[in-house]
Design a protein around this motif. Structure first.
Motif, PDB file in Angstrom:
ATOM      1  N   SER A  41       0.836  -1.196   0.000  1.00 58.26           N
ATOM      2  CA  SER A  41       0.000   0.000   0.000  1.00 58.26           C
ATOM      3  C   SER A  41       0.878   1.255   0.000  1.00 58.26           C
ATOM      4  O   SER A  41       0.640   2.201  -0.757  1.00 58.26           O
ATOM      5  N   TYR A  42       1.890   1.265   0.861  1.00 58.48           N
ATOM      6  CA  TYR A  42       2.798   2.414   0.920  1.00 58.48           C
ATOM      7  C   TYR A  42       3.631   2.541  -0.344  1.00 58.48           C
ATOM      8  O   TYR A  42       3.895   3.656  -0.813  1.00 58.48           O
ATOM      9  N   VAL A  46       3.751   5.845  -2.520  1.00 54.01           N
ATOM     10  CA  VAL A  46       4.986   6.581  -2.829  1.00 54.01           C
ATOM     11  C   VAL A  46       5.071   6.848  -4.331  1.00 54.01           C
ATOM     12  O   VAL A  46       5.409   7.962  -4.752  1.00 54.01           O
ATOM     13  N   LEU A  47       4.751   5.851  -5.125  1.00 56.90           N
ATOM     14  CA  LEU A  47       4.767   6.046  -6.580  1.00 56.90           C
ATOM     15  C   LEU A  47       3.773   7.130  -7.000  1.00 56.90           C
ATOM     16  O   LEU A  47       4.085   7.990  -7.831  1.00 56.90           O
ATOM     17  N   CYS A  48       2.581   7.100  -6.421  1.00 57.06           N
ATOM     18  CA  CYS A  48       1.565   8.107  -6.757  1.00 57.06           C
ATOM     19  C   CYS A  48       2.015   9.513  -6.358  1.00 57.06           C
ATOM     20  O   CYS A  48       1.839  10.463  -7.135  1.00 57.06           O
ATOM     21  N   MET A  49       2.594   9.654  -5.191  1.00 58.65           N
ATOM     22  CA  MET A  49       3.054  10.976  -4.762  1.00 58.65           C
ATOM     23  C   MET A  49       4.222  11.447  -5.618  1.00 58.65           C
ATOM     24  O   MET A  49       4.335  12.645  -5.927  1.00 58.65           O
ATOM     25  N   GLY A  50       5.087  10.529  -6.024  1.00 60.91           N
ATOM     26  CA  GLY A  50       6.180  10.889  -6.928  1.00 60.91           C
ATOM     27  C   GLY A  50       5.657  11.385  -8.263  1.00 60.91           C
ATOM     28  O   GLY A  50       6.133  12.388  -8.809  1.00 60.91           O
ATOM     29  N   ALA A  73       9.364  16.016  12.729  1.00 58.98           N
ATOM     30  CA  ALA A  73       8.567  16.229  11.526  1.00 58.98           C
ATOM     31  C   ALA A  73       8.674  15.041  10.567  1.00 58.98           C
ATOM     32  O   ALA A  73       7.805  14.854   9.719  1.00 58.98           O
ATOM     33  N   TRP A  74       9.717  14.235  10.719  1.00 63.09           N
ATOM     34  CA  TRP A  74       9.921  13.077   9.849  1.00 63.09           C
ATOM     35  C   TRP A  74       9.112  11.865  10.308  1.00 63.09           C
ATOM     36  O   TRP A  74       9.078  10.847   9.618  1.00 63.09           O
ATOM     37  N   SER A  75       8.470  11.943  11.454  1.00 60.86           N
ATOM     38  CA  SER A  75       7.812  10.768  12.027  1.00 60.86           C
ATOM     39  C   SER A  75       6.392  10.544  11.520  1.00 60.86           C
ATOM     40  O   SER A  75       5.740   9.579  11.918  1.00 60.86           O
ATOM     41  N   GLY A  76       5.894  11.374  10.629  1.00 59.51           N
ATOM     42  CA  GLY A  76       4.540  11.193  10.098  1.00 59.51           C
ATOM     43  C   GLY A  76       4.340   9.834   9.461  1.00 59.51           C
ATOM     44  O   GLY A  76       3.288   9.218   9.609  1.00 59.51           O
ATOM     45  N   GLY A  77       5.347   9.354   8.764  1.00 61.07           N
ATOM     46  CA  GLY A  77       5.259   8.035   8.136  1.00 61.07           C
ATOM     47  C   GLY A  77       5.117   6.913   9.146  1.00 61.07           C
ATOM     48  O   GLY A  77       4.449   5.911   8.885  1.00 61.07           O
ATOM     49  N   VAL A  78       5.731   7.084  10.323  1.00 55.51           N
ATOM     50  CA  VAL A  78       5.604   6.073  11.378  1.00 55.51           C
ATOM     51  C   VAL A  78       4.146   5.983  11.821  1.00 55.51           C
ATOM     52  O   VAL A  78       3.581   4.887  11.930  1.00 55.51           O
ATOM     53  N   PHE A  79       3.527   7.143  12.042  1.00 55.56           N
ATOM     54  CA  PHE A  79       2.130   7.149  12.467  1.00 55.56           C
ATOM     55  C   PHE A  79       1.219   6.643  11.354  1.00 55.56           C
ATOM     56  O   PHE A  79       0.220   5.966  11.607  1.00 55.56           O
ATOM     57  N   GLY A  80       1.554   6.955  10.115  1.00 54.55           N
ATOM     58  CA  GLY A  80       0.797   6.412   8.993  1.00 54.55           C
ATOM     59  C   GLY A  80       0.891   4.893   8.936  1.00 54.55           C
ATOM     60  O   GLY A  80      -0.099   4.207   8.678  1.00 54.55           O
ATOM     61  N   ALA A  81       2.092   4.369   9.192  1.00 57.15           N
ATOM     62  CA  ALA A  81       2.273   2.911   9.182  1.00 57.15           C
ATOM     63  C   ALA A  81       1.493   2.263  10.322  1.00 57.15           C
ATOM     64  O   ALA A  81       0.905   1.195  10.146  1.00 57.15           O
ATOM     65  N   VAL A  82       1.472   2.898  11.485  1.00 55.45           N
ATOM     66  CA  VAL A  82       0.681   2.377  12.603  1.00 55.45           C
ATOM     67  C   VAL A  82      -0.792   2.350  12.209  1.00 55.45           C
ATOM     68  O   VAL A  82      -1.484   1.346  12.404  1.00 55.45           O
ATOM     69  N   PHE A  83      -1.261   3.432  11.625  1.00 54.33           N
ATOM     70  CA  PHE A  83      -2.658   3.508  11.196  1.00 54.33           C
ATOM     71  C   PHE A  83      -2.985   2.413  10.176  1.00 54.33           C
ATOM     72  O   PHE A  83      -3.951   1.664  10.344  1.00 54.33           O
TER      73      PHE A  83
END
Length: 147
Positions: A41-42, A46-50, A73-83
């Protein structure tokens, strides 16, 4: 932008959360792995955002700019992965409606708290009786939807 457009886009974002979670749960069943379905999913995200960055012709941030960004500020991806990981595990167990109702209740509780204290750079917006009533109604909605 007119409010109606903003509200419509926010509703579409909410619809996309439900669709994403159901699709990720299906991917989990196909892969027999929550971790690999979340990874895929990620990877697609990533491809879509690129592609979006290329389409918008936005220049990549410089290394010096990236170095000035605070560590948290770099930890958003960690919280996204938890979600995503928890959604992949929980949606099949409790259903999309209950999961999303609880998700929204958690988001509201966190949001009013972050607003109230002005955490992580948000403008401070004090909690007031109307916000507290809204939280209570949301929690009541969760109780009603979970059946």
């Amino acid at each position: 932008m007119p409010d109606i457009l903003l509200w419509t886009l926010a509703i579409l974002a909410g619809v996309s959360v439900v669709v994403q979670q159901v699709l990720n749960a299906n991917l989990r069943a196909a892969f027999a792995s929550a971790a690999w379905s979340g990874f895929m999913s990620y990877a697609v995200g990533v491809l879509c955002m690129g592609m979006l960055a290329l389409l918008l012709r936005e220049p990549a941030p410089s290394l010096s700019l990236a170095a000035r960004v605070p560590w948290w500020a770099w930890s958003g991806g960690v919280f996204g992965a938890v979600f995503v990981g928890l959604a992949i595990l929980l949606v099949p167990l409790m259903g999309a409606a209950t999961f999303v109702a609880l998700l929204v209740a958690g988001q509201m509780l966190a949001s009013v708290t972050f607003d109230h204290f002005g955490w992580i750079g948000l403008a401070q917006r004090p909690m007031d009786p109307l916000r507290l009533i809204g939280i209570a109604l949301l929690i009541g909605g969760v109780v009603l939807i979970r059946r």
